[in-house]
Design an enzyme around this catalytic site. Structure first.
Site, PDB file in Angstrom:
ATOM      1  CG  HIS A 261       3.247   8.349  13.306  1.00  0.00           C
ATOM      2  ND1 HIS A 261       3.779   7.023  13.123  1.00  0.00           N
ATOM      3  CD2 HIS A 261       2.078   8.184  12.648  1.00  0.00           C
ATOM      4  CE1 HIS A 261       2.959   6.199  12.630  1.00  0.00           C
ATOM      5  NE2 HIS A 261       1.896   7.045  12.256  1.00  0.00           N
TER       6      HIS A 261
ATOM      7  NE  ARG B  98      -2.555   8.951  14.173  1.00  0.00           N
ATOM      8  CZ  ARG B  98      -2.027   8.281  13.086  1.00  0.00           C
ATOM      9  NH1 ARG B  98      -1.402   8.889  12.178  1.00  0.00           N
ATOM     10  NH2 ARG B  98      -2.795   7.205  13.044  1.00  0.00           N
TER      11      ARG B  98
ATOM     12  CG  HIS C 176       0.879   7.489  16.806  1.00  0.00           C
ATOM     13  ND1 HIS C 176       0.386   6.893  17.794  1.00  0.00           N
ATOM     14  CD2 HIS C 176       0.353   7.074  15.520  1.00  0.00           C
ATOM     15  CE1 HIS C 176      -0.821   6.330  17.526  1.00  0.00           C
ATOM     16  NE2 HIS C 176      -0.739   6.114  15.829  1.00  0.00           N
TER      17      HIS C 176
ATOM     18  CG  LEU D  49       2.435   3.244  15.491  1.00  0.00           C
ATOM     19  CD1 LEU D  49       2.230   4.524  16.019  1.00  0.00           C
ATOM     20  CD2 LEU D  49       2.111   3.204  14.115  1.00  0.00           C
TER      21      LEU D  49
ATOM     22  NE  ARG E 201      -0.400  10.674   8.419  1.00  0.00           N
ATOM     23  CZ  ARG E 201      -0.550   9.528   9.013  1.00  0.00           C
ATOM     24  NH1 ARG E 201      -1.705   8.965   8.646  1.00  0.00           N
ATOM     25  NH2 ARG E 201       0.158   8.880   9.744  1.00  0.00           N
TER      26      ARG E 201
ATOM     27  CG  PHE F 230      -8.362   5.053  13.072  1.00  0.00           C
ATOM     28  CD1 PHE F 230      -8.254   3.868  13.234  1.00  0.00           C
ATOM     29  CD2 PHE F 230      -7.242   5.502  12.649  1.00  0.00           C
ATOM     30  CE1 PHE F 230      -6.903   3.086  13.517  1.00  0.00           C
ATOM     31  CE2 PHE F 230      -5.808   5.256  12.593  1.00  0.00           C
ATOM     32  CZ  PHE F 230      -5.831   3.770  13.126  1.00  0.00           C
TER      33      PHE F 230
ATOM     34  CD  GLN G 176      -0.066  12.616  13.128  1.00  0.00           C
ATOM     35  OE1 GLN G 176       0.089  11.305  12.607  1.00  0.00           O
ATOM     36  NE2 GLN G 176      -1.131  13.152  13.018  1.00  0.00           N
TER      37      GLN G 176
ATOM     38  CD  GLU H 236      -5.914   7.253  15.596  1.00  0.00           C
ATOM     39  OE1 GLU H 236      -4.826   7.816  15.145  1.00  0.00           O
ATOM     40  OE2 GLU H 236      -6.997   7.833  15.118  1.00  0.00           O
TER      41      GLU H 236
END
Lengths: 584, 249
Positions: free
Chosen positions: A350, A285, A237, A251, A385, A121, A235, A254
């Site tokens: 996000h 991100r 995304h 969404l 994050r 990730f 954040q 990821e």
């Protein structure tokens, strides 16, 4: 005066997502009587939408992974703005919490050796995300839900919304709430209150967040006198759906990039080469989101203002097994078969890195007896994050805060007093909109607020935009005081009334966002400013803390405690690079 | 963009006492789903129109209702799949609270009656016991996709037409019990409950539940039929029954 029902409990948990459920289980296991109050039905909380996985240094795929590597990734991802102790606790305890979840019945995808599989990730040095396809959040919540309903000492009140908290002499005393079904009011008297209410993504128009992500806990804590931190850190995304218009913001996990998905612009270039050639698509991100934004601004965007995300070089069976809900989502909502064609994606709101300022060990806020865990808190994630860190955040700090709240309730066997006058005031403000059939339409106010945040606190911010945004939020706040229900004033399941309530909470979150963003005159992590495009070394160890002072919102700079040398050394260590074996 | 004629959206407005269909004229946007249309009507024409929704991404299962008579998730039903007229009613198998919102609390009561996941004492503290292969977990994984929208419960004729909530847990909880039965580490024998209060025998395999499942879980084929077989093998197999009698069980 309005009548209300009174419920006495030891620990009142607000929210039934991953953090709330884990906290409730922990508190009950510690012997406390627990009441969980949730805004929706049990099992529907925003946690179900988490897709990619939960990050924990189990070392099942990359044996060289360690808590140190996870800690270093988390801190660097958060641009060192994190509460280092939270990041340390998280990295050390996450593996245990994931294994515990498996013992409670969660089913994860497996490695060839039969261990919990872990996928790569963004900005994680090693494959670290335990997952089940692309529905890891659902697995987490269902496992906790099924454990919780069989645990003695826990009562769940579904579809109940808390409107205000009561505190007496700096100590928490209880909460006032309403039931959606019949509009009945409930006064909870509790010895400890634990906030697990999630983020405030719905203050923006284009968001991956659920209906209920209206920042209730942050606003409740603020009004009860607690401190908030890092409220400017929101954040984006990088990959939300952009087309068709009706689904904008939903969404795209990821996990697509984790499984090898490539980002391209309209000219077919893998543009991440320009922004982070080392990590490419698996950069953090904040960087990927800004990269897509820059490509679009440079005229290299896809037809609907985004980028292409392509996984079609993988085998169709593999895609359908590892990303089943993405396959279904695009086929159904966009008529795109992702095993054949690329997806069109653009940044979407996000996650709230900021939130209630808590003690890292216990989740205690600055109000005695008021605890918090999960997205409602600030600290663990700093300025950005990493994907996968939120699910383990819920488990690690849910458990800790639940235990601490139980302990607090044991030590304070008598609840703090709640004055009749205060309850009266809270009730009046709660039922206020029902008496204003011709008051301003709450849906319109909410939509205007979403426009203000989207326009004036976007992915790249500026002084003038933020000032304008703050001004408009304050005007909306004035107008919201006289908001009605939009017309009908029935008590039973009246979403116009509910929206008027949510609006009040959203406004606190929006004001904290603008005020904090104005203070941070630099670019760092998720907070980017066109007028201050670089990080300012003088702000590297500063967090902005929000608090109510004499009825007004104040923001102060707090210089962070120095990182201990041992942990600093961990961050500066160079971890062995991981080269994956190719197998499907 | 060429203008599209507005959608005529009829929605049930009322409560347990009764109600009526009310029609709203809703402008159509590209890619709009029925939930968008309902929420547009709510924000612009009927502020108190009650509907449950959370994620709007088919992941939470909150917005279950009946679209033109078919049990559907509103967020997963593109307006373009229908004509210019759409009717939306609440799920019929559950009591109406208000408008599209139904009282689904019975489902939560049923869930509570199913014993939780229970590994054996020996496995519980032995890390080696938790090595499982992908093929071992694959069967349980299908059932764990369930998002608890309760559309299968809504369409199940035992519950919907015959009102036998007293006799049958319904397809959702057959899926739940299958996910436990087929979990490699669950140690409980769930067959007595399946035969008894769960009432697996009530299902006569019309597969309606399977057809409406938004997660495409093969509810009848992969959950209910195997559960029926396990139950029948235990209780109705003549050879086993004889052995049991000889063994004094």
């Amino acid at each position: 005066m309005e009548s209300y029902e009174t419920v006495d409990t030891a620990v009142l948990v607000l929210g039934a997502g991953g953090a709330g459920l884990r906290a409730a289980i922990a508190a009950a296991e510690s012997g406390a009587r627990v009441t969980v109050v949730c805004k929706s039905l049990l099992g529907k909380a925003h946690t179900v939408m988490a897709e990619g996985g939960m990050a924990a240094a189990l070392g099942n795929v990359a044996g060289q992974d360690s808590w140190e590597a996870h800690f270093a990734d988390t801190m660097k991802g958060g641009k060192l703005l994190n509460d280092w102790r939270m990041a340390e606790i998280h990295a050390r305890e996450a593996p245990e919490r994931v294994l515990e979840l498996e013992r409670w019945g969660a089913v994860f995808d497996r490695t060839h050796e039969g261990l919990i599989h872990q996928r790569p990730f963004g900005a994680h040095t090693y494959p670290r995300l335990a997952h089940i396809g692309d529905r890891t959040g659902l697995e987490l919540i269902r496992t906790l839900q099924d454990r919780l309903v069989h645990q003695a000492g826990i009562e769940v009140h579904m579809e109940v919304t808390v409107a205000s908290l009561f505190a007496q002499d700096g100590r928490i005393a209880g909460a006032l709430a309403y039931r959606r079904a019949d509009g009945g009011l409930v006064l909870y008297r509790a010895r400890a209150v634990l906030l697990a209410t999630g983020g405030a993504g719905r203050v923006y128009r284009v968001t991956s967040n659920s209906w209920e992500c209206t920042g209730d806990g942050t606003a409740l804590a603020y009004r009860a006198g607690a401190e908030l931190r890092d409220c400017e850190m929101v954040q984006f995304h990088p990959t939300g759906m952009v087309w068709p218009a009706g689904v904008r913001g939903i969404l795209v996990t990821e996990g697509v990039r984790g499984e090898g998905g490539l980002l391209r612009n309209k000219d077919g270039e893998r543009f991440m080469e320009r922004y982070d050639p080392d990590r490419m698509e698996l950069s953090s991100r904040d960087i990927v989101a800004r990269a897509i934004n820059s490509e679009v601004l440079a005229g290299r965007g896809s037809p609907h203002g985004g980028a292409y995300l392509d996984i079609s070089h993988r085998k169709p069976d593999y895609i359908k097994r590892k990303l089943p809900s993405m396959y279904e989502q695009f086929l159904k909502l966009a008529k795109v078969d992702i095993t054949k064609d690329p997806m069109e994606v653009a940044p979407t709101i996000h996650y709230y890195m900021g939130g209630v300022r808590v003690d890292p060990e216990t989740g205690a806020s600055s109000v005695a007896g008021l605890f918090a865990a999960g997205e409602v808190t600030g600290g663990l994630h700093g300025a950005n994050r990493l994907g996968g860190n939120s699910l383990t955040d819920l488990l690690v700090f849910g458990k800790r805060a639940g235990e601490a709240a139980a302990e607090y309730s044991r030590e304070h066997s008598r609840p703090a007093r709640i004055s009749k006058a205060e309850v009266g005031e809270a009730v009046e403000s709660l039922v206020g909109p029902l008496g204003r059939p011709h008051g301003e339409n709450p849906y319109r106010l909410q939509a205007e607020l979403q426009d203000v945040c989207s326009r004036h606190a976007p992915i790249i911010r500026s002084e003038s935009g933020l000032l304008e945004g703050l001004q408009q939020v304050l005007e909306l706040r004035e107008r919201a005081r006289s908001a009605g229900t939009g017309g009908p004033t029935g008590r039973a399941f009246n979403p116009g009334w509910h929206t008027a309530q949510d609006l009040g909470q959203m406004l606190v979150n929006a004001e904290a966002l603008f005020r904090s963003a104005l203070k941070r005159k630099e670019s760092r992590g998720a907070h980017a400013r066109s007028d201050y495009p670089n990080p300012d070394p003088a702000l590297a160890n500063v967090n902005f803390v929000v608090r109510e002072v004499e009825g007004a919102m104040s923001v102060r700079a707090l210089v962070r405690e120095q990182l201990p040398d041992a942990l600093l050394a961990v961050i500066n260590r160079s971890f062995e690079k991981y080269t994956p074996e190719e197998k499907e | 963009m060429a203008s599209v004629s507005p959608l005529q959206l009829s929605v049930f407005r009322g409560d347990a006492e009764g109600g009526e269909m009310v029609t709203y004229s809703v402008p159509v946007r590209e890619g709009m789903v029925v939930l968008d249309a309902v929420l547009w009507a709510q924000a612009n024409l009927a502020p108190d129109l009650a509907v449950r929704w959370n994620c709007k991404a088919a992941k939470c299962g909150s917005c279950a209702a009946e679209v033109n008579g078919f049990p559907r998730l509103l967020c997963k039903s593109p307006v373009a799949d229908y004509g210019e007229e759409i009717s939306v009613r609440p799920m019929a198998a559950f009591p109406v609270v208000r408008d599209l919102v139904t009282d689904v609390s019975w489902n939560y009561e049923v869930n509570q009656r199913i014993a939780p996941f229970t590994p054996s004492e020996a496995d519980r503290d032995d890390p080696r016991a938790w090595r499982m292969q992908q093929v071992d977990v694959e069967r349980a994984i299908e059932f764990r996709k369930c998002i608890e929208c309760f559309l299968c419960q809504d369409v199940c004729h035992v519950l919907r037409n015959h009102g036998r909530k007293d006799a049958y847990f319904g397809p959702r909880f057959m899926v739940r019990m299958a996910s436990l039965e087929m979990h490699p580490k669950d140690s409980l024998d769930r067959r007595p409950q399946l035969k008894g209060e769960a009432g697996v025998g009530y299902c006569n395999i019309t597969k309606c539940c399977q057809e409406v499942c938004p997660e495409h879980i093969h509810i009848t084929d992969n959950a209910i039929i195997p559960l029926k077989e396990r139950m029948a093998d235990e209780y109705f197999d003549p050879v086993r029954s004889l052995l049991r009698r000889l063994g004094g069980r």
